[in-house]
Design an enzyme around this catalytic site. Structure first.
Site, PDB file in Angstrom:
ATOM      1  N   ALA A 264      63.127 -60.663 -49.214  1.00 17.16           N
ATOM      2  CA  ALA A 264      64.493 -60.315 -49.593  1.00 17.16           C
ATOM      3  C   ALA A 264      65.116 -61.494 -50.320  1.00 17.16           C
ATOM      4  O   ALA A 264      64.530 -62.580 -50.366  1.00 17.16           O
ATOM      5  CB  ALA A 264      65.320 -59.980 -48.354  1.00 17.16           C
ATOM      6  N   MET A 265      66.326 -61.259 -50.870  1.00 16.18           N
ATOM      7  CA  MET A 265      66.992 -62.309 -51.635  1.00 16.18           C
ATOM      8  C   MET A 265      68.484 -62.301 -51.368  1.00 16.18           C
ATOM      9  O   MET A 265      69.133 -61.257 -51.409  1.00 16.18           O
ATOM     10  CB  MET A 265      66.695 -62.098 -53.133  1.00 16.18           C
ATOM     11  CG  MET A 265      67.359 -63.112 -54.034  1.00 16.18           C
ATOM     12  SD  MET A 265      66.749 -64.798 -53.760  1.00 16.18           S
ATOM     13  CE  MET A 265      68.231 -65.736 -54.112  1.00 16.18           C
ATOM     14  N   GLU A 300      69.145 -63.433 -44.542  1.00 20.20           N
ATOM     15  CA  GLU A 300      69.813 -63.372 -45.853  1.00 20.20           C
ATOM     16  C   GLU A 300      71.332 -63.466 -45.678  1.00 20.20           C
ATOM     17  O   GLU A 300      72.017 -64.119 -46.456  1.00 20.20           O
ATOM     18  CB  GLU A 300      69.448 -62.091 -46.607  1.00 20.20           C
ATOM     19  CG  GLU A 300      67.949 -61.841 -46.779  1.00 20.20           C
ATOM     20  CD  GLU A 300      67.150 -63.008 -47.297  1.00 20.20           C
ATOM     21  OE1 GLU A 300      67.718 -63.851 -48.029  1.00 20.20           O
ATOM     22  OE2 GLU A 300      65.953 -63.109 -46.952  1.00 20.20           O
TER      23      GLU A 300
HETATM   24  N1  B3K Z   1      65.511 -67.330 -51.087  1.00 23.47           N
HETATM   25  C1  B3K Z   1      64.622 -66.206 -51.159  1.00 23.47           C
HETATM   26  C2  B3K Z   1      63.234 -66.570 -51.589  1.00 23.47           C
HETATM   27  C3  B3K Z   1      63.091 -66.687 -53.046  1.00 23.47           C
HETATM   28  C4  B3K Z   1      61.643 -66.895 -53.420  1.00 23.47           C
HETATM   29  C5  B3K Z   1      61.499 -67.217 -54.860  1.00 23.47           C
HETATM   30  N2  B3K Z   1      60.115 -67.331 -55.258  1.00 23.47           N
HETATM   31  C6  B3K Z   1      64.551 -65.458 -49.870  1.00 23.47           C
HETATM   32  C7  B3K Z   1      64.888 -66.218 -48.647  1.00 23.47           C
HETATM   33  O1  B3K Z   1      64.318 -67.217 -48.308  1.00 23.47           O
HETATM   34  O2  B3K Z   1      65.806 -65.834 -47.972  1.00 23.47           O
HETATM   35 ZN    ZN Z   2      65.822 -67.931 -47.049  1.00 22.52          ZN
END
Ligand code: B3K
Ligand code: ZN
Length: 876
Positions: A264-265, A300
């Site tokens: 997820a993002m 998230e």
């Molecule tokens: N921050 C994103 C991960 C992004 C990965 C990019 N290759 C999800 C997380 O750690 O919550």
């Molecule tokens: Zn994260």
């Protein structure tokens, strides 16, 4: 693929004040217009040009303060736009226009299409695939977004922040505008457009503001988003109660998409999720799926403060947001579920994933000082070891000072792009402790080894503990400095009480924590009236390997009586390991395999103890994994022998414990309606693992086949299917169950992922043929990351005997797959290739085959930077 160094960090020459983006969406030809207001940073030379990042872009228009920029004043390449002769003092507006093709975007970075939906992924460097931009995390600005799209197929037009308004645009098209007041870096930008189903709720924050909550999923799947919504509300509440963090926009949205490179993002106000981590109902999701959804929704959401409000200065600081946020989601899950069981599961995961990384060619510090491809640093070291480091700060400081430090961090750095140093400094100030030695955890790679020896002197009532620490050499770091290691420690007396020493000398010992700071250090505990049993590194207070000569009797004492449940589990694991190693050696030497009776008796006694929670007992029954055993053996591994030895242990336990196991199987049958709560899940896990053991004591698949037929939820159904296929792969029952499962869930891709991965995990010679034929199945879609991970990923990571076949055929198969996946999705290919990271610890025949397969990848033309980086490091 240039190497980027932390030491080269410097701020941008130009400060970005505001971003205004307009998208005219089209599947193949989306127009992007970016208006960016900059000013030259104070002290920067008036001749310095503005340099913007791009990736596969083609410039179509360029204005400076609304006027065309003459061609001589700029250079545009697919990956860079350089503009010269810009104003020295006043702010100016650059307007960039370009066109992109979302449908052709198979990397799933930037703006792409998934099942007819427009979606973005920008972390780490995907924004530069949308428009030319200073695409780095220390460039923060408020964004205004306008989305124009055909009404048909695009009911919803979503972006970050608060909704400004929308309406008709022109014939057949409509628009929506969004404003995000919180300055953010480009990696947190998101846009989603499409026809989606929606569930809604509200959350009232601690200051009384109402926040609209919306989860968007494919039409018809709305009921399956209810658990995610519930998890979201609990996360929001928990972050207020535990860390005093309140949500800061009027709306919080989650969108589930079916093609996504990771879990997820955390885009500001608009999280985008792999649908695997949103959708659940009892018929289609396992208990593990529910727990993952809860954890990832929380993770998230927690990023809103640890990651978004306070972001990272540069990508070297990734663990500043990721390690801390994993720590926070682990705490959340511990509060929602059983703390002890959660800790055991996390430590298991850490040891089976992070320890091999830290002990192999891909080892790197949680805060690296160089990288070639940042996407390859979203690792278990940055995430899980990063979380352990945060946990150690909490252990060293104690709860109150830890919370003070967190408060200070939020207060001081809100709105900043911060560094790990900034973070640690807050804890130093809050506690008055010097954490400079502790900081080495961030910059030294490798799992420390702590060797302990003890003695007891009855005459002086003194117990002595001598500790010695070493950190092994890792790539690029041959010599290491001593770490600050907090070791939670207890001396357990005959009566089961924890001793309260009258005096401790040799170093700090406070609230049950020994502070090991020297390479060797001897602690003496006075006033200990009888020889105690040492319980060391309780709760896994430090992520280390521990070498402690301890008698089996002492370990049994801990396994039976320690007040710390984690220690009880750890003692049983420590008892199991030498048995498993010895059995592996016996298998290799064609010698008889035998197990220590004391170990088996204690284990059966513990799992039969009804005073203990079922989930804990299930964790006790889950022996160290095959990869744990391989790591313990260390070199010249034979995965077949390990597999046989571990199965022999399970058979021996099943034989000796058949009564207890049968009783557990009968007692914990799921009656009544399914509930995903931790207690019910724990009961199912104990029953199911008991059934796994019983399959070793029984000749026929009857029990598992009956369980498959009777299952009323996906947890039980998938478990029964996996016993049938793993233990009785050639039986008619297994074939029948696979066919039934496939037919029943033919239209549910996420469930068919389980069907793929259960088959990918079937051990032995037949595995490769099975995988090859499954790549031709209509359920296997090579462009979908979930399908690829379920089949190819499970095979490479989760099927040690099938993957490490002695003839090397599976390595060659993987090499072909990697090269072909790499052509469309480099991130996915690189991730799966890390399954080869431990090849050097294999016995020579397999190791030679592995090296040869890796070399064919390395020599293959036109590799991505992602795969090239991994293959070269793995071979080095
Ligand atoms: N921050 C994103 C991960 C992004 C990965 C990019 N290759 C999800 C997380 O750690 O919550
Ligand atoms: Zn994260």
């Amino acid at each position: 693929g240039q190497i980027v160094h932390l030491a080269d960090y410097r701020p941008t020459d130009f400060v970005l004040e505001r971003v205004d983006l307009t998208f005219e969406l089209d599947p193949q030809n989306t127009k992007v217009e970016a208006r960016l207001i900059f000013h030259r940073r104070e002290g920067v030379d008036a001749s310095a040009p503005l340099v913007l990042d791009g990736d596969e872009l083609m410039l179509s228009g360029l204005l400076l303060d609304q006027i065309d920029i003459p061609a001589a004043q700029y250079d545009a390449t697919p990956d860079r736009l350089t503009i010269r002769d810009l104003p020295a003092e006043t702010p100016f507006e650059i307007c960039v226009t370009n066109y992109i093709n979302p449908e052709a975007n198979t990397q799933l970075m930037g703006l792409y299409r998934t099942n007819g939906v427009y979606c973005t992924q920008c972390e780490a460097e995907g924004f530069r695939r949308i428009t030319y931009f200073p695409d780095r995390p220390d460039v923060l600005a408020p964004y205004t977004i306008t989305i124009v799209a055909a009404k048909e197929g695009n009911t919803f037009l979503l972006s970050n922040g608060n909704f400004l308004g929308g309406g008709n645009y022109d014939e057949g098209r409509h628009f929506a505008a969004w404003f995000d007041p919180h300055p953010k870096p480009s990696y947190l930008f998101a846009l989603v457009a499409g026809d989606l189903g929606l569930i809604e709720d509200t959350f009232t924050t601690m200051s009384g503001r109402d926040v609209a909550l919306k989860i968007y999923v494919e039409h018809g799947k709305e009921p399956r988003a209810a658990y995610a919504m519930d998890a979201l509300k609990r996360s929001m509440k928990w972050d207020e109660e535990r860390f005093g963090r309140e949500y800061d926009l009027d709306i919080f949205m989650i969108v589930a998409v079916s093609d996504f490179n990771m879990g997820a993002m955390e885009n500001k106000g608009l999280n985008v999720f792999n649908d695997k981590y949103v959708l659940a109902d009892p018929e289609t999701a396992t208990d593990a799926d529910y727990a993952n959804i809860e954890r990832i929704i929380a993770h998230e959401y927690f990023h809103n403060w640890t990651g978004n409000r306070i972001t990272c200065r540069d990508w070297f600081q990734l663990c500043l947001k990721e390690g801390l946020t994993v720590y926070r989601d682990q705490e959340f899950s511990s509060d929602m579920r059983s703390r002890a069981v959660k800790r055991i599961a996390d430590v298991r995961h850490l040891k089976s994933e992070q320890f091999p990384e830290d002990g192999g060619p891909l080892a790197h510090p949680p805060r690296p000082d160089k990288y070639r491809e940042i996407n390859n640093f979203y690792t278990t070291t940055v995430y899980e070891k990063g979380a352990e480091i945060t946990g150690m700060i909490a252990t060293i400081l104690g709860e109150d000072d830890f919370r003070k430090g967190m408060d200070l961090y939020f207060e001081r750095h809100d709105g900043d792009a911060a560094t790990v140093e900034d973070f640690v400094k807050c804890f130093e100030e809050a506690s008055g402790r010097d954490l400079s030695q502790f900081f080495r955890w961030y910059i030294q790679a490798g799992t420390p080894l702590v060797s302990a020896s003890t003695s007891y002197d009855a005459a002086s009532s003194t117990f002595t503990l001598s500790l010695e620490q070493t950190v092994p050499a890792t790539p690029g770091q041959s010599s290491k400095q001593a770490l600050y290691i907090p070791l939670s420690t207890a001396l357990i007396l005959d009566n089961g009480q924890i001793a309260a020493p009258s005096k401790v000398e040799g170093g700090e010992y406070k609230n049950g924590v020994l502070h090991l700071t020297e390479r060797s250090q001897t602690f003496s505990f006075s006033g200990i009236s009888s020889r105690p049993v040492l319980s060391l590194n309780r709760g896994f207070s430090a992520p280390i390997n521990l070498h402690l000569e301890q008698s089996a009797e002492d370990m049994v004492q801990i396994a039976r009586h320690d007040t710390d449940m984690f220690s009880r589990w750890q003692a049983l694991t420590t008892l199991a390991m030498p048995n498993l190693v010895k059995a592996t050696n016996a298998v290799r030497n064609d010698a008889p395999v035998a197990f220590d009776a004391g170990f088996i008796t204690t284990l059966i006694e513990v799992i039969g103890d009804d005073a203990l929670e079922p989930a804990f007992r299930a964790q006790v029954l889950a022996l160290p994994s095959e990869s744990d055993i391989a790591r313990e053996i260390g070199s010249s591994n034979d995965p077949d022998a390990i597999h046989q030895a571990r199965n022999a242990a399970m058979a021996a336990i099943a034989k000796a414990g058949v009564e207890t196991l049968t009783a557990l199987f009968d007692a914990f049958e799921d009656k009544g309606a399914y509930s995903p709560d931790a207690t019910s899940a724990g009961r199912r896990s104990l029953r199911n693992i008991a059934m796994s053991y019983l399959s070793f004591a029984e000749e026929t698949p009857k029990r598992a086949a009956d369980a498959f037929a009777a299952a009323s939820n996906m947890t039980d159904l998938a478990h029964a299917l996996s016993i049938l296929t793993q233990r009785f792969p050639d039986s008619a029952e297994a074939a029948q169950a696979l066919a039934t499962f496939e037919a029943r869930f033919a239209d549910n891709a996420l469930v068919l992922d389980k069907w793929l991965s259960i088959q990918a995990a079937i051990p032995g010679e037949g595995a490769l043929g099975r995988i090859k034929s499954l790549t031709g199945s209509k359920h296997f879609v090579g462009t979908n990351p979930n399908r690829v991970r379920s089949l190819i990923g499970t095979f490479a990571f989760g099927n040690p005997t099938g993957f490490n076949r002695a003839d090397g055929e599976a390595y060659r198969f993987l090499a072909e797959q990697i090269v072909s996946i790499d052509k469309r999705n480099p991130q996915l290919a690189a991730r799966i290739l890390t399954s080869m990271r431990s090849w050097r610890s294999l016995e020579p025949v397999r190791a030679d085959h592995a090296r040869a397969a890796l070399t064919t990848i390395e020599r293959s033309p036109a590799l991505s930077t992602d795969v090239r980086d991994i293959v070269e490091r793995v071979l080095k």
